[in-house]
Scaffold this active site. Structure first.
Site, PDB file in Angstrom:
ATOM      1  N   SER A  37       4.707   9.796   7.210  1.00  0.00           N
ATOM      2  CA  SER A  37       5.367  10.118   8.473  1.00  0.00           C
ATOM      3  C   SER A  37       5.129   9.112   9.590  1.00  0.00           C
ATOM      4  O   SER A  37       5.852   9.115  10.584  1.00  0.00           O
ATOM      5  CB  SER A  37       4.915  11.507   8.955  1.00  0.00           C
ATOM      6  OG  SER A  37       3.525  11.504   9.241  1.00  0.00           O
TER       7      SER A  37
ATOM      8  N   TYR B 168     -14.970   4.741   2.530  1.00  0.00           N
ATOM      9  CA  TYR B 168     -13.598   4.231   2.470  1.00  0.00           C
ATOM     10  C   TYR B 168     -13.470   3.144   1.405  1.00  0.00           C
ATOM     11  O   TYR B 168     -12.541   3.165   0.590  1.00  0.00           O
ATOM     12  CB  TYR B 168     -13.210   3.696   3.845  1.00  0.00           C
ATOM     13  CG  TYR B 168     -11.799   3.177   3.951  1.00  0.00           C
ATOM     14  CD1 TYR B 168     -10.731   4.042   4.175  1.00  0.00           C
ATOM     15  CD2 TYR B 168     -11.530   1.818   3.857  1.00  0.00           C
ATOM     16  CE1 TYR B 168      -9.436   3.572   4.294  1.00  0.00           C
ATOM     17  CE2 TYR B 168     -10.229   1.332   3.972  1.00  0.00           C
ATOM     18  CZ  TYR B 168      -9.192   2.204   4.196  1.00  0.00           C
ATOM     19  OH  TYR B 168      -7.908   1.732   4.307  1.00  0.00           O
TER      20      TYR B 168
ATOM     21  N   VAL C 217      -3.018  16.831   0.584  1.00  0.00           N
ATOM     22  CA  VAL C 217      -3.034  16.296  -0.776  1.00  0.00           C
ATOM     23  C   VAL C 217      -4.435  16.102  -1.344  1.00  0.00           C
ATOM     24  O   VAL C 217      -4.590  15.732  -2.511  1.00  0.00           O
ATOM     25  CB  VAL C 217      -2.229  14.975  -0.879  1.00  0.00           C
ATOM     26  CG1 VAL C 217      -0.744  15.256  -0.722  1.00  0.00           C
ATOM     27  CG2 VAL C 217      -2.699  13.942   0.140  1.00  0.00           C
TER      28      VAL C 217
END
Length: 248
Positions: free
Chosen positions: A11, A157, A64
């Site tokens: 988005s 990360y 998700v």
């Protein structure tokens, strides 16, 4: 039948650019978002896809990091567009930017679940609708230069993004004979809303560390995605648009 693409985290930022590029390429698009803030952005994107490119799209809210939400997302795609998925873009991602002594177990688990486990979930659920298609199919996973090199305060990360590369290569080997190509994009420093908000002097300092002398644009990543989709002999590869910061 028209071709169908699912994109997670589609988005805003890099995801928005890839969503619009998919529409430009003629794909019907399933746009995933998670937060209410992203709902309006996703709806606006859906309208733009119809207006500018004449393609259909649906907007599906899903976290998700959760398998059940991924299942709902894939089912929504099948219910709307039929029993095949041509392209899966795994793009959802978050970061903590926290030193490893201070980070909490909950925080780094959330990064791993969102940035890596969601990719496993989506591949596991989408692949039954991607294998053995006459025209072939393509999975593109968004990694990062953080998956190719160490970055301070980004241990969770970097671990997730390195895992994405391992997953990409393994699935590429496993499904090459079934006409599924699996590749990864590992972006370097890209101009998004997050970077636009930093001090301009700091931004110039960041740019000076890049051999090419400037920060990349989101179109650099969406263009890379377009190339991968249209490259029928490319699989198991990691392409890193990063201005020369790292040359893997």
């Amino acid at each position: 039948m028209s071709k169908v693409a699912i994109i997670t985290g589609g988005s805003r930022g890099i995801g928005e650019a890839m969503t619009l590029k998919l529409g430009e390429m003629g794909f019907n698009v399933v746009i995933n978002y998670r937060s209410e803030r992203s709902k309006k952005l996703s709806d606006d994107l859906s309208e733009k896809l119809a207006r500018d490119y004449g393609v259909e799209s649906i907007v599906v809210r899903a976290d998700v990091s959760k398998y059940s939400d991924c299942e709902r997302l894939v089912n929504a795609a099948i219910d709307k567009f039929g029993n095949k998925i041509n392209v899966l873009i795994n793009n959802a991602g978050i970061t903590n930017n926290c030193n490893f002594l201070d980070i909490t177990e909950e925080a780094y688990t959330n990064v791993i679940n969102t940035n890596l486990m969601s990719f496993l979930h989506m591949c596991h659920l989408a692949l039954p609708y991607m294998v053995d298609l006459e025209e072939g199919s393509s999975i593109i996973n968004t990694s990062s230069i953080g998956g190719l090199m160490g970055v301070a305060n980004q241990g969770d990360y970097c671990a997730a993004k390195a895992g994405v590369i391992g997953l990409t290569r393994a699935l590429a080997l496993e499904f090459a004979s079934r006409k599924v190509r699996v590749n990864a994009i590992a972006p370097g420093m890209i101009m998004t809303d997050m970077l636009r908000g930093v001090n301009q002097d700091e931004l110039k300092a960041l740019a000076s560390t890049i051999p090419m002398g400037h920060i990349g644009d989101i179109s650099d990543i969406s263009g890379c995605m377009e190339y991968i989709i249209n490259a029928p002999y490319l699989t198991g590869q990691v392409i890193s648009p990063n201005g020369g910061v790292i040359m893997p």
